[in-house]
Motif scaffolding. Sequence first.
Motif, PDB file in Angstrom:
ATOM      1  N   THR A 110     -64.944 -71.945  27.126  1.00  0.00           N
ATOM      2  CA  THR A 110     -63.860 -71.895  26.137  1.00  0.00           C
ATOM      3  C   THR A 110     -62.639 -71.143  26.661  1.00  0.00           C
ATOM      4  O   THR A 110     -62.742 -70.298  27.553  1.00  0.00           O
ATOM      5  N   GLY A 111     -61.513 -71.426  26.034  1.00  0.00           N
ATOM      6  CA  GLY A 111     -60.274 -70.777  26.434  1.00  0.00           C
ATOM      7  C   GLY A 111     -60.375 -69.263  26.359  1.00  0.00           C
ATOM      8  O   GLY A 111     -59.897 -68.536  27.237  1.00  0.00           O
ATOM      9  N   THR A 112     -60.983 -68.783  25.305  1.00  0.00           N
ATOM     10  CA  THR A 112     -61.064 -67.337  25.112  1.00  0.00           C
ATOM     11  C   THR A 112     -61.760 -66.649  26.282  1.00  0.00           C
ATOM     12  O   THR A 112     -61.427 -65.519  26.636  1.00  0.00           O
ATOM     13  N   VAL A 115     -59.308 -66.022  28.982  1.00  0.00           N
ATOM     14  CA  VAL A 115     -58.448 -64.880  28.664  1.00  0.00           C
ATOM     15  C   VAL A 115     -59.202 -63.573  28.932  1.00  0.00           C
ATOM     16  O   VAL A 115     -58.649 -62.633  29.515  1.00  0.00           O
ATOM     17  N   PHE A 138     -51.326 -65.835  20.183  1.00  0.00           N
ATOM     18  CA  PHE A 138     -52.719 -66.212  19.898  1.00  0.00           C
ATOM     19  C   PHE A 138     -53.443 -66.422  21.215  1.00  0.00           C
ATOM     20  O   PHE A 138     -52.994 -67.192  22.067  1.00  0.00           O
ATOM     21  N   HIS A 139     -54.582 -65.737  21.366  1.00  0.00           N
ATOM     22  CA  HIS A 139     -55.279 -65.846  22.654  1.00  0.00           C
ATOM     23  C   HIS A 139     -56.780 -66.058  22.538  1.00  0.00           C
ATOM     24  O   HIS A 139     -57.452 -66.143  23.567  1.00  0.00           O
ATOM     25  N   GLY A 140     -57.317 -66.114  21.318  1.00  0.00           N
ATOM     26  CA  GLY A 140     -58.741 -66.395  21.199  1.00  0.00           C
ATOM     27  C   GLY A 140     -59.447 -65.440  20.261  1.00  0.00           C
ATOM     28  O   GLY A 140     -58.848 -64.526  19.693  1.00  0.00           O
ATOM     29  N   GLU A 204     -47.651 -66.264  25.881  1.00  0.00           N
ATOM     30  CA  GLU A 204     -47.499 -67.725  25.833  1.00  0.00           C
ATOM     31  C   GLU A 204     -46.000 -67.984  25.987  1.00  0.00           C
ATOM     32  O   GLU A 204     -45.203 -67.338  25.301  1.00  0.00           O
ATOM     33  N   GLU A 209     -49.760 -71.415  18.166  1.00  0.00           N
ATOM     34  CA  GLU A 209     -50.309 -71.039  16.851  1.00  0.00           C
ATOM     35  C   GLU A 209     -49.307 -70.162  16.100  1.00  0.00           C
ATOM     36  O   GLU A 209     -49.280 -70.143  14.872  1.00  0.00           O
ATOM     37  N   ASP A 237     -50.719 -67.378  29.445  1.00  0.00           N
ATOM     38  CA  ASP A 237     -51.792 -68.115  28.781  1.00  0.00           C
ATOM     39  C   ASP A 237     -51.264 -69.524  28.502  1.00  0.00           C
ATOM     40  O   ASP A 237     -50.508 -69.745  27.559  1.00  0.00           O
ATOM     41  N   ILE A 239     -53.141 -72.123  27.872  1.00  0.00           N
ATOM     42  CA  ILE A 239     -54.294 -72.872  27.346  1.00  0.00           C
ATOM     43  C   ILE A 239     -53.851 -74.008  26.424  1.00  0.00           C
ATOM     44  O   ILE A 239     -54.370 -75.114  26.499  1.00  0.00           O
ATOM     45  N   GLN A 240     -52.869 -73.741  25.574  1.00  0.00           N
ATOM     46  CA  GLN A 240     -52.437 -74.803  24.653  1.00  0.00           C
ATOM     47  C   GLN A 240     -51.238 -75.586  25.181  1.00  0.00           C
ATOM     48  O   GLN A 240     -51.156 -76.795  24.988  1.00  0.00           O
ATOM     49  N   LYS A 266     -58.487 -76.296  27.324  1.00  0.00           N
ATOM     50  CA  LYS A 266     -58.147 -77.457  26.487  1.00  0.00           C
ATOM     51  C   LYS A 266     -58.051 -78.764  27.291  1.00  0.00           C
ATOM     52  O   LYS A 266     -59.049 -79.401  27.526  1.00  0.00           O
TER      53      LYS A 266
END
Length: 418
Positions: A110-112, A115, A138-140, A204, A209, A237, A239-240, A266
Amino acid sequence: MRTEVFQQYESEVRSYCRAFPTVFKRAKGSFIEGEDGRRYLDFFAGAGALNYGHNPDFIRDKLIDYLRDDGIMHALDMYTVAKGEFIQSLQEKILLPRKLDYRVQFCGPTGTNAVEAALKIARKVKGRQNIFAFQGGFHGMTLGSLACTGNQYNRKAAGTVLPNVTFMPYPFGAMEKIDTIAYMDAVLSDPSSGIDKPAAVLLETVQAEGGVVVARVEWLKKLRALCDKHDILMIVDDIQVGCGRTGNFFSFERAGIVPDVITLSKSISGCGLPMSIVLLKPEIDKWSPGEHNGTFRGNQLAFVGGAAALELWTSLDIQGQVEKKARLVESALRSIIEEVDPRLSLRGLGLIWGVDFTVTGDNDLIERVLAKCFEKGLIIENAGRKGQVMKLLPPLTVSESELQQGLDIIRTSMKECF
Ligand SMILES: Cc1ncc(COP(=O)(O)O)c(C=O)c1O
């Protein structure tokens, strides 16, 4: 199948299914289909995990071939052909052409977890405990990444302290009026600021988010310079908004900056299979063997998907496609806003866009609009500090006519609700 089975037996923690209360069965391209045969256009795309759409033929066929061939499915972090090929394509297709020199670390799926790994290595390398994160970030959901996440609802769920993170203002809202970089510089330069020097700044470049807040190029450049000045690592980050979401493969490319550490997840597997990685500058790769371990750091199918996705990245010219579609989305949203309520603000780039409803003062309006969209066959979610931003996140491979179809649904839904 009715939804009762979930309501009766699945935990109360379930979330997205509450907004989209139907049972899904199949999916292809930009569409997801309920078991009742109803098709929904998907402008949520697995929260950015499906940049290539659902079940893209090219990737799906590679996965099927791999399974038919009894390709290895689980191998901890042992050397495998699938992993080797993924690393090779990441180097050849993404890193080398950009003259980027990073080692790749495979994390839990998972992304978290990526991180967590990034925070751990930054603290280890710099020998400092504090991290600077940003308001609205937002990071997880695991303790380290949650400590860097601003949202109070999520933070409270930790039920324990979330230490060693100092939140800095992201240039948005009231904070847009202040020079946030000058503020950070002052904090870091003042031995009596009361704030511990961090090992890293985690950010980010587009707070997704947080309500699709796009950091300006100048701000990103200054932040990079600030990190250099004070010997602080920069962790982006992505991730998104990485993997092409903003147009470039990495979201920071538009600012011409190079982070010390990058987290990706992701859409890195290209097909929704779980996988997360950390890219580390070689001099930061100070891990000892197994120091950040985990059983599922080698999702072989995700490696196969990921390598195939990187082939598509080039062969389909995803970047060119995103640039073109971005213009279409932006102008359609501007005209919708003009027609429905010119006070609404619009933010975004590439294929991540947010329409901010805050100004209406009606906190439930956005829920009504999103529910109306769903009724009309469009899946779309909200984001933002107070959940007041309608966030468009279609697959990057969405066709122009599908985009138009979704934008038409947004237009009529908004008109009916305002
Ligand atoms: C920027 C960012 N970082 C980290 C995460 C956490 O990823 P995951 O939900 O896979 O743990 C997310 C998830 O939405 C995200 O958007």
